[in-house]
Design a protein around this motif. Structure first.
Motif, short mmCIF file in Angstrom:
data_model
loop_
_atom_site.label_atom_id
_atom_site.label_comp_id
_atom_site.label_asym_id
_atom_site.label_seq_id
_atom_site.Cartn_x
_atom_site.Cartn_y
_atom_site.Cartn_z
N ILE A 87 4.83 -20.12 -56.22
CA ILE A 87 5.40 -19.02 -55.46
C ILE A 87 6.83 -19.35 -55.06
N ALA A 88 7.76 -18.46 -55.40
CA ALA A 88 9.15 -18.61 -54.97
C ALA A 88 9.52 -17.43 -54.07
N ILE A 89 10.34 -17.71 -53.07
CA ILE A 89 10.86 -16.63 -52.22
C ILE A 89 12.22 -16.21 -52.77
N ASP A 90 12.28 -14.98 -53.24
CA ASP A 90 13.50 -14.44 -53.87
C ASP A 90 14.50 -14.00 -52.80
N ASP A 91 15.77 -14.02 -53.15
CA ASP A 91 16.84 -13.51 -52.26
C ASP A 91 16.75 -14.14 -50.89
N PHE A 92 16.44 -15.44 -50.85
CA PHE A 92 16.23 -16.09 -49.56
C PHE A 92 17.51 -16.08 -48.73
N GLY A 93 17.35 -15.73 -47.46
CA GLY A 93 18.48 -15.72 -46.54
C GLY A 93 19.00 -14.33 -46.23
N THR A 94 18.48 -13.32 -46.94
CA THR A 94 18.96 -11.95 -46.72
C THR A 94 17.98 -11.13 -45.89
N GLY A 95 16.85 -11.71 -45.53
CA GLY A 95 15.74 -10.92 -44.99
C GLY A 95 15.69 -10.72 -43.48
N PHE A 96 16.58 -11.36 -42.73
CA PHE A 96 16.56 -11.24 -41.26
C PHE A 96 15.21 -11.57 -40.66
N SER A 97 14.38 -12.35 -41.35
CA SER A 97 13.05 -12.57 -40.79
C SER A 97 13.03 -13.90 -40.05
N SER A 98 12.05 -14.08 -39.24
CA SER A 98 11.90 -15.35 -38.54
C SER A 98 11.52 -16.42 -39.56
N LEU A 99 11.85 -17.65 -39.25
CA LEU A 99 11.55 -18.73 -40.20
C LEU A 99 10.14 -19.25 -39.99
N ASN A 100 9.47 -18.67 -39.02
CA ASN A 100 8.13 -19.09 -38.67
C ASN A 100 7.18 -19.11 -39.87
N TYR A 101 7.36 -18.11 -40.76
CA TYR A 101 6.42 -18.00 -41.88
C TYR A 101 6.54 -19.17 -42.85
N LEU A 102 7.70 -19.83 -42.84
CA LEU A 102 7.90 -20.92 -43.80
C LEU A 102 6.89 -22.05 -43.59
#
Ligand code: C2E
Ligand code: MG
Ligand code: MG
Ligand code: MG
Length: 280
Positions: free
Chosen positions: A177-192
């Motif tokens: 599993i890769a996270i695409d367009d990482f850094g553009t999502g404004f999401s919390s890093l908690n999910y990482l």
């Protein structure tokens, strides 16, 4: 005078809206036909290991050649395919096609690469997605370790408990599993820390001006450091120049992808590329 101009503006605006609306309706109708009429094709873009220059992966990118309208880019038709639900059928076609092609590359002794496929939210959220993927890989006899899903941050945050469950199932099968367009999502890093991921794909908006923009360089270095601390791999997308490539190598980015190495290529051109490729 002003009044007339105003009215003309309104009329102009309505006409414009109608054209846009018609265009969408047209695209929608055309999309329905596209699979049946075999108007889709996959292009493949190489991914390179930064340290060795070795080829390690391919990203499958969908192309649509309409007989009358000509080439239509994914940024234009994927959103409509998502709105209409057609992405389910199209996405399944992409998975099967990409997996079949990867198996064929291996069988012909041309390459042993991980095939990465972009997955839409609607497609991933559907019940039975993982089971169907497993079946498809089985059917085409591609080992799951040669298959990777590119998911977006926003997708991961809808329905998080269900997402975790699916990711665990995928991991257990050996699909990465890769996270695409990482850094553009404004999401919390908690999910990482909660999700079983394999790779972060640094968005090309940070890579564009990487060499001249100190902030982009800082963000890129920070993403790489964070990923490694979390035992994730990092790939940079949109690498167009030697200078970008060199800097990313220095910053111990694991993998690189972009026009500097190759544009996305149709199968026949990719095979020429594979035969001639020498790691530098
Ligand atoms: P993405 O997954 O982030 O793909 C990267 C995009 O950057 C691709 O555009 C690729 O052709 C382009 N690219 C690659 N290297 C470079 C470079 O060095 N410089 C620049 N400027 N661009 C580069 P493309 O093929 O037009 O695809 C656009 C988006 O459409 C993709 O973004 C992805 O989100 C979506 N997409 C493409 N194929 C599929 C598919 O099969 N399924 C789904 N759901 N989405 C897809
Ligand atoms: Mg992608
Ligand atoms: Mg991307
Ligand atoms: Mg993108």
């Amino acid at each position: 005078q002003a009044k007339r101009l105003g009215r003309n503006n309104v009329q102009w605006y309505q006409a414009e809206m109608e054209i846009l609306q018609n265009k969408r309706l047209n695209l929608r109708a055309m999309l329905k036909q596209a699979i049946e009429n075999q108007e889709f094709e996959l292009y493949y873009q190489p991914q390179v290991e930064a340290g060795s220059g070795r080829l390690v992966g391919l990203e499958a990118l969908l192309r649509w050649q309409h007989p009358v309208q000509g080439f239509i880019g994914p940024d234009e038709f994927i959103p409509i395919a998502e709105e209409t639900g057609l992405i389910i059928e199209i996405g399944q076609w992409v998975i099967e096609q990409a997996a079949t092609y990867n198996r064929s590359l291996q069988q012909r002794g041309l390459a042993e690469l991980v095939m990465a496929v972009n997955i839409s939210s609607l497609q991933f959220q559907r019940e039975g997605f993982v089971e169907q993927l497993e079946q498809t890989l089985n059917k085409v006899q591609l080992a799951p370790k040669w298959f990777e899903l590119e998911l977006t941050e926003s997708l991961l945050l809808e329905n998080i408990e269900q997402v975790i469950h699916k990711l665990q199932h995928l991991k257990q099968l050996g699909i990465s599993i890769a996270i695409d367009d990482f850094g553009t999502g404004f999401s919390s890093l908690n999910y990482l820390k909660r999700l079983p991921l394999d790779k972060l794909k640094i968005d090309k908006s940070f890579i564009n001006d990487l060499v001249t923009d100190k902030k982009d360089a800082a963000i890129t270095r920070a993403i790489i450091a964070m990923a490694h601390q979390l035992e994730l791999k990092v790939i940079a997308e949109g690498v167009e120049t030697l200078a970008q490539s060199t800097l990313l190598q220095k910053n111990v980015c694991d993998e690189l992808q972009g026009y500097f190495f190759s544009r996305p290529l149709p199968a026949d051109k990719l095979e020429v590329f594979l035969k001639n490729y020498l790691p530098s």
